[in-house]
Scaffold this active site. Structure first.
Site, PDB file in Angstrom:
ATOM      1  N   HIS A   1       0.847  -1.207   0.000  1.00 48.38           N
ATOM      2  CA  HIS A   1       0.000   0.000   0.000  1.00 48.38           C
ATOM      3  C   HIS A   1       0.881   1.255   0.000  1.00 48.38           C
ATOM      4  O   HIS A   1       0.606   2.216  -0.724  1.00 48.38           O
ATOM      5  CB  HIS A   1      -0.873   0.057   1.258  1.00 48.38           C
ATOM      6  CG  HIS A   1      -1.917  -1.014   1.375  1.00 48.38           C
ATOM      7  ND1 HIS A   1      -2.078  -1.783   2.498  1.00 48.38           N
ATOM      8  CD2 HIS A   1      -2.881  -1.414   0.501  1.00 48.38           C
ATOM      9  CE1 HIS A   1      -3.099  -2.611   2.326  1.00 48.38           C
ATOM     10  NE2 HIS A   1      -3.599  -2.417   1.123  1.00 48.38           N
TER      11      HIS A   1
ATOM     12  N   LYS B   1     -17.514  -6.013   7.756  1.00 51.97           N
ATOM     13  CA  LYS B   1     -16.358  -6.899   7.940  1.00 51.97           C
ATOM     14  C   LYS B   1     -15.967  -6.837   9.409  1.00 51.97           C
ATOM     15  O   LYS B   1     -16.339  -5.917  10.120  1.00 51.97           O
ATOM     16  CB  LYS B   1     -15.175  -6.406   7.101  1.00 51.97           C
ATOM     17  CG  LYS B   1     -15.200  -6.849   5.649  1.00 51.97           C
ATOM     18  CD  LYS B   1     -13.860  -6.521   5.004  1.00 51.97           C
ATOM     19  CE  LYS B   1     -13.908  -6.535   3.502  1.00 51.97           C
ATOM     20  NZ  LYS B   1     -12.659  -6.041   2.890  1.00 51.97           N
TER      21      LYS B   1
ATOM     22  N   ARG C   1      -2.590  -6.150  -8.350  1.00 56.62           N
ATOM     23  CA  ARG C   1      -1.457  -7.058  -8.115  1.00 56.62           C
ATOM     24  C   ARG C   1      -1.313  -8.060  -9.244  1.00 56.62           C
ATOM     25  O   ARG C   1      -0.218  -8.512  -9.538  1.00 56.62           O
ATOM     26  CB  ARG C   1      -1.632  -7.810  -6.791  1.00 56.62           C
ATOM     27  CG  ARG C   1      -1.344  -6.949  -5.584  1.00 56.62           C
ATOM     28  CD  ARG C   1      -1.792  -7.597  -4.331  1.00 56.62           C
ATOM     29  NE  ARG C   1      -3.222  -7.839  -4.400  1.00 56.62           N
ATOM     30  CZ  ARG C   1      -3.972  -8.197  -3.369  1.00 56.62           C
ATOM     31  NH1 ARG C   1      -3.421  -8.378  -2.199  1.00 56.62           N
ATOM     32  NH2 ARG C   1      -5.270  -8.377  -3.517  1.00 56.62           N
TER      33      ARG C   1
ATOM     34  N   SER D   1      -3.071  -7.609   3.130  1.00 60.70           N
ATOM     35  CA  SER D   1      -3.287  -7.447   4.579  1.00 60.70           C
ATOM     36  C   SER D   1      -3.742  -8.780   5.180  1.00 60.70           C
ATOM     37  O   SER D   1      -3.376  -9.127   6.298  1.00 60.70           O
ATOM     38  CB  SER D   1      -4.356  -6.383   4.838  1.00 60.70           C
ATOM     39  OG  SER D   1      -3.961  -5.152   4.313  1.00 60.70           O
TER      40      SER D   1
HETATM   41  O1  PNS Z   1      -8.997  -2.670   0.577  1.00 55.79           O
HETATM   42  P1  PNS Z   1     -10.297  -3.150  -0.008  1.00 55.79           P
HETATM   43  O2  PNS Z   1     -11.099  -3.860   1.046  1.00 55.79           O
HETATM   44  O3  PNS Z   1     -10.094  -3.952  -1.258  1.00 55.79           O
HETATM   45  O4  PNS Z   1     -11.121  -1.823  -0.446  1.00 55.79           O
HETATM   46  C1  PNS Z   1     -12.435  -1.919  -0.976  1.00 55.79           C
HETATM   47  C2  PNS Z   1     -13.113  -0.531  -1.023  1.00 55.79           C
HETATM   48  C3  PNS Z   1     -13.066   0.126   0.327  1.00 55.79           C
HETATM   49  C4  PNS Z   1     -12.399   0.347  -2.038  1.00 55.79           C
HETATM   50  C5  PNS Z   1     -14.600  -0.749  -1.486  1.00 55.79           C
HETATM   51  O5  PNS Z   1     -15.173  -1.764  -0.711  1.00 55.79           O
HETATM   52  C6  PNS Z   1     -15.452   0.510  -1.350  1.00 55.79           C
HETATM   53  O6  PNS Z   1     -15.256   1.480  -2.044  1.00 55.79           O
HETATM   54  N1  PNS Z   1     -16.410   0.479  -0.412  1.00 55.79           N
HETATM   55  C7  PNS Z   1     -17.294   1.613  -0.127  1.00 55.79           C
HETATM   56  C8  PNS Z   1     -18.727   1.315  -0.486  1.00 55.79           C
HETATM   57  C9  PNS Z   1     -18.985   1.556  -1.966  1.00 55.79           C
HETATM   58  O7  PNS Z   1     -18.839   2.642  -2.473  1.00 55.79           O
HETATM   59  N2  PNS Z   1     -19.394   0.466  -2.679  1.00 55.79           N
HETATM   60  C10 PNS Z   1     -19.700   0.546  -4.091  1.00 55.79           C
HETATM   61  C11 PNS Z   1     -18.494   0.461  -4.985  1.00 55.79           C
HETATM   62  S1  PNS Z   1     -17.594  -1.055  -4.793  1.00 55.79           S
END
Ligand code: PNS
Length: 166
Positions: free
Chosen positions: A27, A51, A100, A138
Protein backbone atom coordinates in the site's frame (compact mmCIF):
# COMPACT_ATOMS: atom_id res chain seq x y z
CA UNK A 1 -27.46 21.25 -8.58
CA UNK A 2 -23.78 22.20 -8.25
CA UNK A 3 -21.62 20.68 -11.00
CA UNK A 4 -19.85 17.51 -9.92
CA UNK A 5 -16.19 18.02 -9.03
CA UNK A 6 -15.56 14.88 -11.04
CA UNK A 7 -16.30 16.83 -14.21
CA UNK A 8 -14.06 19.76 -13.31
CA UNK A 9 -10.45 20.66 -13.91
CA UNK A 10 -7.75 22.33 -11.83
CA UNK A 11 -5.67 20.63 -9.15
CA UNK A 12 -6.13 16.87 -9.19
CA UNK A 13 -7.45 15.52 -5.91
CA UNK A 14 -7.38 11.71 -5.92
CA UNK A 15 -8.59 9.20 -3.39
CA UNK A 16 -6.84 5.95 -2.58
CA UNK A 17 -9.55 3.99 -0.74
CA UNK A 18 -9.24 0.71 1.09
CA UNK A 19 -9.66 -1.29 4.25
CA UNK A 20 -5.97 -0.97 5.21
CA UNK A 21 -6.37 -3.59 7.96
CA UNK A 22 -3.45 -3.02 8.33
CA UNK A 23 -1.49 -0.91 5.83
CA UNK A 24 1.31 -2.92 4.17
CA UNK A 25 4.48 -1.92 2.35
CA UNK A 26 2.59 -2.65 -0.89
CA UNK A 27 0.00 0.00 0.00
CA UNK A 28 2.76 2.40 1.00
CA UNK A 29 4.49 1.95 -2.36
CA UNK A 30 1.21 2.84 -4.12
CA UNK A 31 0.69 5.85 -1.86
CA UNK A 32 4.17 7.18 -2.71
CA UNK A 33 3.60 6.65 -6.44
CA UNK A 34 0.02 7.98 -6.39
CA UNK A 35 1.16 11.10 -4.56
CA UNK A 36 3.50 11.91 -7.46
CA UNK A 37 0.58 11.82 -9.92
CA UNK A 38 -1.98 13.83 -7.96
CA UNK A 39 -1.79 17.29 -6.43
CA UNK A 40 -3.39 15.82 -3.31
CA UNK A 41 -3.84 12.15 -2.48
CA UNK A 42 -6.38 11.31 0.18
CA UNK A 43 -5.84 7.86 1.64
CA UNK A 44 -9.36 6.92 2.73
CA UNK A 45 -10.00 4.13 5.22
CA UNK A 46 -13.38 2.45 4.91
CA UNK A 47 -15.16 2.37 8.24
CA UNK A 48 -16.61 -1.00 7.41
CA UNK A 49 -18.98 -2.35 9.99
CA UNK A 50 -19.91 -5.48 8.02
CA UNK A 51 -16.36 -6.90 7.94
CA UNK A 52 -14.73 -7.79 11.25
CA UNK A 53 -11.51 -5.76 11.07
CA UNK A 54 -8.53 -6.57 13.29
CA UNK A 55 -7.94 -2.86 13.88
CA UNK A 56 -10.49 -0.14 14.54
CA UNK A 57 -10.79 2.66 12.00
CA UNK A 58 -8.98 4.99 14.46
CA UNK A 59 -6.08 2.52 14.77
CA UNK A 60 -5.89 2.06 11.00
CA UNK A 61 -5.90 5.80 10.27
CA UNK A 62 -3.39 6.37 13.10
CA UNK A 63 -0.94 3.82 11.68
CA UNK A 64 -1.42 5.23 8.17
CA UNK A 65 -0.74 8.78 9.40
CA UNK A 66 2.48 7.66 11.06
CA UNK A 67 3.57 5.63 8.03
CA UNK A 68 2.89 8.50 5.60
CA UNK A 69 4.22 11.35 7.75
CA UNK A 70 6.58 13.43 5.65
CA UNK A 71 5.01 12.48 2.31
CA UNK A 72 4.04 15.71 0.56
CA UNK A 73 0.44 16.06 -0.59
CA UNK A 74 -0.79 12.98 1.28
CA UNK A 75 -3.67 13.11 3.74
CA UNK A 76 -5.39 10.32 5.67
CA UNK A 77 -9.14 10.30 6.24
CA UNK A 78 -11.91 7.76 6.78
CA UNK A 79 -15.34 7.34 5.28
CA UNK A 80 -18.67 5.56 5.67
CA UNK A 81 -21.14 4.83 2.91
CA UNK A 82 -20.51 5.16 -0.79
CA UNK A 83 -17.04 5.95 -2.04
CA UNK A 84 -18.45 8.18 -4.80
CA UNK A 85 -20.24 10.34 -2.19
CA UNK A 86 -17.04 10.70 -0.20
CA UNK A 87 -15.20 11.59 -3.43
CA UNK A 88 -17.80 14.26 -4.19
CA UNK A 89 -17.54 15.73 -0.67
CA UNK A 90 -13.75 15.90 -0.96
CA UNK A 91 -13.79 17.34 -4.49
CA UNK A 92 -11.91 14.35 -5.92
CA UNK A 93 -11.80 13.64 -9.65
CA UNK A 94 -10.04 10.29 -9.48
CA UNK A 95 -9.80 7.07 -7.51
CA UNK A 96 -6.46 5.27 -7.30
CA UNK A 97 -6.39 1.47 -6.97
CA UNK A 98 -3.59 -1.06 -7.17
CA UNK A 99 -3.61 -4.19 -9.32
CA UNK A 100 -1.46 -7.06 -8.11
CA UNK A 101 -2.38 -9.41 -10.91
CA UNK A 102 -5.13 -10.92 -12.99
CA UNK A 103 -6.99 -12.12 -9.88
CA UNK A 104 -7.61 -8.49 -8.85
CA UNK A 105 -8.68 -7.40 -12.30
CA UNK A 106 -12.34 -8.38 -12.55
CA UNK A 107 -13.36 -7.07 -9.14
CA UNK A 108 -11.45 -3.85 -9.68
CA UNK A 109 -12.89 -3.40 -13.17
CA UNK A 110 -16.43 -3.85 -11.84
CA UNK A 111 -15.86 -1.39 -8.98
CA UNK A 112 -14.42 1.18 -11.40
CA UNK A 113 -17.32 0.76 -13.84
CA UNK A 114 -19.90 0.94 -11.04
CA UNK A 115 -18.30 4.04 -9.53
CA UNK A 116 -18.16 5.65 -12.98
CA UNK A 117 -21.85 4.89 -13.47
CA UNK A 118 -22.76 6.31 -10.04
CA UNK A 119 -20.64 9.42 -10.57
CA UNK A 120 -19.98 10.06 -14.27
CA UNK A 121 -16.57 11.58 -14.85
CA UNK A 122 -15.01 10.04 -11.76
CA UNK A 123 -12.05 8.13 -13.19
CA UNK A 124 -10.25 5.18 -11.64
CA UNK A 125 -6.50 5.17 -12.15
CA UNK A 126 -4.94 1.70 -11.81
CA UNK A 127 -1.35 1.38 -10.73
CA UNK A 128 0.39 -1.97 -11.02
CA UNK A 129 1.49 -3.13 -7.62
CA UNK A 130 5.26 -2.85 -7.22
CA UNK A 131 7.02 -6.05 -8.34
CA UNK A 132 8.37 -6.63 -4.83
CA UNK A 133 4.88 -6.54 -3.31
CA UNK A 134 2.68 -8.42 -5.79
CA UNK A 135 2.18 -11.35 -3.43
CA UNK A 136 1.32 -9.21 -0.43
CA UNK A 137 -2.08 -8.61 1.17
CA UNK A 138 -3.29 -7.45 4.58
CA UNK A 139 -5.08 -10.78 4.93
CA UNK A 140 -1.84 -12.76 4.52
CA UNK A 141 0.01 -10.46 6.90
CA UNK A 142 -2.61 -11.15 9.57
CA UNK A 143 -2.48 -14.89 8.95
CA UNK A 144 1.32 -15.05 9.21
CA UNK A 145 1.30 -13.00 12.42
CA UNK A 146 -1.44 -15.17 13.92
CA UNK A 147 0.73 -18.22 13.31
CA UNK A 148 3.76 -16.58 14.92
CA UNK A 149 5.62 -15.44 11.78
CA UNK A 150 7.78 -12.36 11.25
CA UNK A 151 6.34 -9.76 8.84
CA UNK A 152 8.75 -6.97 9.74
CA UNK A 153 9.89 -6.58 6.11
CA UNK A 154 6.35 -6.47 4.78
CA UNK A 155 4.70 -3.71 6.78
CA UNK A 156 5.72 -0.25 8.03
CA UNK A 157 7.56 -0.23 11.40
CA UNK A 158 4.56 1.24 13.23
CA UNK A 159 2.39 -1.67 12.06
CA UNK A 160 4.92 -4.34 12.97
CA UNK A 161 5.31 -2.91 16.47
CA UNK A 162 1.54 -2.92 16.86
CA UNK A 163 1.14 -6.46 15.47
CA UNK A 164 3.80 -7.80 17.84
CA UNK A 165 1.93 -6.36 20.81
CA UNK A 166 -1.34 -8.14 20.01
O1 PNS B 1 -9.00 -2.67 0.58
P1 PNS B 1 -10.30 -3.15 -0.01
O2 PNS B 1 -11.10 -3.86 1.05
O3 PNS B 1 -10.09 -3.95 -1.26
O4 PNS B 1 -11.12 -1.82 -0.45
C1 PNS B 1 -12.44 -1.92 -0.98
C2 PNS B 1 -13.11 -0.53 -1.02
C3 PNS B 1 -13.07 0.13 0.33
C4 PNS B 1 -12.40 0.35 -2.04
C5 PNS B 1 -14.60 -0.75 -1.49
O5 PNS B 1 -15.17 -1.76 -0.71
C6 PNS B 1 -15.45 0.51 -1.35
O6 PNS B 1 -15.26 1.48 -2.04
N1 PNS B 1 -16.41 0.48 -0.41
C7 PNS B 1 -17.29 1.61 -0.13
C8 PNS B 1 -18.73 1.31 -0.49
C9 PNS B 1 -18.98 1.56 -1.97
O7 PNS B 1 -18.84 2.64 -2.47
N2 PNS B 1 -19.39 0.47 -2.68
C10 PNS B 1 -19.70 0.55 -4.09
C11 PNS B 1 -18.49 0.46 -4.99
S1 PNS B 1 -17.59 -1.06 -4.79
Amino acid sequence: MAPSAAAGSGPLVAIYPGSFDPVTNGHLDLIRRGAKLADRLIVAVLNNTSKQPLFSVEERTGMLREATAGLDGVEVDSFDGLLVDFAERRGARAIVRGLRGISDYETERDMALLNGRLRPGLETIFLLAGEEWRFLSSRMVKEVVKLGGDVSGLVPGVVWRRLKSI
